[in-house]
Design an enzyme around this catalytic site. Structure first.
Site, PDB file in Angstrom:
ATOM      1  N   SER A  49      11.116 -18.632  43.997  1.00  0.00           N
ATOM      2  CA  SER A  49      12.322 -18.397  43.563  1.00  0.00           C
ATOM      3  C   SER A  49      13.537 -19.067  44.371  1.00  0.00           C
ATOM      4  O   SER A  49      14.621 -19.340  43.841  1.00  0.00           O
ATOM      5  CB  SER A  49      12.741 -17.123  43.553  1.00  0.00           C
ATOM      6  OG  SER A  49      12.450 -16.332  44.934  1.00  0.00           O
ATOM      7  N   ASP A 337      21.642 -11.690  46.106  1.00  0.00           N
ATOM      8  CA  ASP A 337      21.035 -10.484  45.691  1.00  0.00           C
ATOM      9  C   ASP A 337      20.270 -10.001  47.000  1.00  0.00           C
ATOM     10  O   ASP A 337      20.246 -10.597  47.838  1.00  0.00           O
ATOM     11  CB  ASP A 337      20.064 -10.447  44.495  1.00  0.00           C
ATOM     12  CG  ASP A 337      19.039 -11.643  44.597  1.00  0.00           C
ATOM     13  OD1 ASP A 337      18.599 -12.105  45.599  1.00  0.00           O
ATOM     14  OD2 ASP A 337      18.366 -11.873  43.558  1.00  0.00           O
ATOM     15  N   HIS A 340      18.061 -13.437  47.949  1.00  0.00           N
ATOM     16  CA  HIS A 340      18.355 -14.903  47.815  1.00  0.00           C
ATOM     17  C   HIS A 340      19.565 -15.238  48.263  1.00  0.00           C
ATOM     18  O   HIS A 340      20.710 -14.311  48.130  1.00  0.00           O
ATOM     19  CB  HIS A 340      18.089 -15.077  46.297  1.00  0.00           C
ATOM     20  CG  HIS A 340      16.638 -15.020  45.744  1.00  0.00           C
ATOM     21  ND1 HIS A 340      16.408 -13.806  45.167  1.00  0.00           N
ATOM     22  CD2 HIS A 340      15.564 -15.656  45.825  1.00  0.00           C
ATOM     23  CE1 HIS A 340      15.338 -13.804  44.835  1.00  0.00           C
ATOM     24  NE2 HIS A 340      14.817 -14.946  45.211  1.00  0.00           N
TER      25      HIS A 340
END
Length: 519
Positions: A49, A337, A340
């Site tokens: 991610s 978040d 990240h």
């Protein structure tokens, strides 16, 4: 025994050079033609991610592994793209620094311009196939997607052009975090089945397999980030009473210690392999612990989420927890978040990857990798290889050396408009202490010979074409018919690659060794 093979041999080697700007017409993936500068370097992205540009939007998965909801993407794109950020992610900035457009997700149905690269990364993916199995695109599947993309690329722009594009490209990878975090948060028995060292070896081993797979497909230049201080990220501190998770930290440190050693080994094993590794761990630790120094206001609490440190992964309200809080200004935060970085933090990390010094990025930074040029060069000879040698020899005199070496000399002629600019000569003679053996005069002796060819040419290139001629010299000791058989053989090795523009290539060396053994 047949001592002749095809009169044409093909030898490919890599030459890294810094070339001046020129324009090469190249077909695009559509039906129109585009012009790519000869310093054009594509970017192929793999991993998790941290690098995912939205591939998970197009697979059958849950919102746990997607970021295609508001407020993701609000800062730069003004809509959610699937990137786990308020805006751009690290590969976006690397592309910008390299004068490329943003590289979209490979699975995006509207993206087919692979001449600029492709992003195969998938949020939640690991090096291990079993990490979040069935919900993400694991690293091995990402490699399979790259192979499919390469097949399409060859059909569109031709095999030769695709080969050049793939060899010049930089392959950027971030993977491993989920392999350590997923078993911990799921209370898996994996960590009871393996020692920490064994588990790290398994993760690194899977990554190594994929690196070798990319190299086999023609990739030569690789960029990696090591693992961040995951144990101190908001989502893990939340479930550990505000403390860093030392078990994860220990695994991360083992991983980060092992990765450089493996890359050094690959550099010695794989032809043309060059790499960059960025110390993501130190960079993120520094800005988390000293946010004000880098223009942030908050280094340990996320901008979007809920709970302590906003460590609950609820940003966007589509996951198991629907309630979330959102800060007023994401650029004030290191984390967007619970796990990240914000766009602004990603920019700082990307700058270190791109142009950082040896304290944070080594042995090359990504800019240096991009600027290195790779040329595939073909050599062909005008006489059969191997050269004709006798199968039997009538001995005279009675004492002979067991092993003979032949001398090759290469003259490198550089021409521009049929005018020589420069001649570089290099010679390499293989020497080996001969053994002596007494034979009977007139005895017939069978000859066996090995003809290893090791050729590495370097040159200063200022013109558009060049050629190389290798002259076979005499044997070290003259001995009758064998000397006459080989000493007059002349090889012409023609380098058929043409170049536009100018440049400079280092590393001047050529050596061809022929060994004859009397048995």
């Amino acid at each position: 025994m047949n001592m002749m093979i095809s009169s044409r041999i093909r030898i490919c080697f890599l030459v890294f050079m810094c070339a001046s700007l020129g324009i090469i017409p190249t077909p695009s993936l559509g039906h129109s033609h585009i012009c790519l500068p000869n310093d054009h370097v594509a970017q192929f992205i793999f991993g998790d991610s941290l690098f995912d540009a939205g591939n998970n939007n197009y697979i059958n998965t849950t919102y746990q592994y997607r970021a295609n909801v508001y407020p993701y993407g609000e800062t730069f794109f003004n809509y959610p793209t699937g990137r786990f950020s308020d805006g751009r992610i690290i590969p976006d900035f690397i592309a910008e620094f390299a004068k490329l457009p943003l590289i979209p997700a490979y699975l995006h149905p509207g993206y087919k311009r692979y001449a600029d690269g492709a992003n195969f990364a998938s949020g939640g993916a690991g090096a291990l196939v079993g990490t979040h199995l069935g919900s993400v695109i694991d690293l091995h599947t990402q490699l399979s997607n790259f192979k499919r993309m390469k097949t399409l690329l060859k059909k569109e722009i031709g095999e030769a052009e695709a080969k050049t594009l793939v060899s010049r490209a930089v392959y950027i990878t971030s993977v491993g975090s989920n392999d350590y975090v997923a078993p911990y948060t799921a209370n898996s028995s994996l960590f009871q089945s393996y020692s920490p060292e064994e588990y790290v070896d398994m993760v690194i081993g899977n990554l190594t397999t994929v690196i070798k797979g990319i190299h086999k497909e023609g990739g030569r230049k690789f960029a990696f980030v090591n693992l961040a201080p995951l144990g101190c990220f908001p989502f893990l501190k939340l479930i550990n009473a505000g403390e860093c998770v030392e078990k994860i930290t220990a695994l991360v440190k083992l991983h980060n210690k092992a990765l450089p050693h493996v890359l050094q080994e690959l550099e010695s094993q794989l032809k043309g392999f060059k790499y960059s590794i960025t110390d993501f761990y130190s960079i993120v630790s520094e800005i988390m612990n000293n946010p004000i120094k880098y223009g942030f206001k908050e280094g340990k609490t996320a901008c979007c989420g809920s709970g302590r440190y906003r460590g609950v992964n609820s940003c966007g309200g589509k996951r198991s927890v629907k309630v979330y809080e959102l800060c007023e200004k994401a650029s004030d935060y290191v984390f967007f978040d619970s796990s990240h970085p914000t766009e602004r933090a990603s920019l700082l990390i990307a700058k270190s990857m791109w142009s950082g010094n040896q304290s944070v990025t080594w042995p090359y930074n990504v800019k240096a990798l991009v600027e290195q040029r790779v040329f595939e060069v073909e050599l062909k000879n005008t006489i059969p290889w191997p050269p004709p040698l006798p199968q039997e020899l009538i001995l005279d005199p009675v004492t002979l050396e067991e092993l003979y070496s032949l001398l090759f000399i290469c003259e490198l002629r550089i021409n521009h408009n049929n005018q020589p600019l420069q001649v570089v000569a290099s010679a390499n003679t293989a020497t080996k202490q001969p053994q002596q053996q007494t034979r009977q005069s007139g005895e017939k002796i069978k000859l066996q010979y090995s003809l290893p060819l090791s050729l590495s040419v370097g040159f200063s290139l200022q013109g558009s074409m060049f050629s190389c001629r290798a002259l076979m010299g005499e044997t070290m000791e003259s001995f009758g018919s064998l000397e006459r058989m080989v000493s007059n053989s002349v090889w012409t090795l023609e380098l058929v690659q043409s170049f536009n523009g100018g440049g400079r290539v280092e590393l001047v060396e050529l050596g061809v060794q022929v060994s004859l053994k009397l048995v």
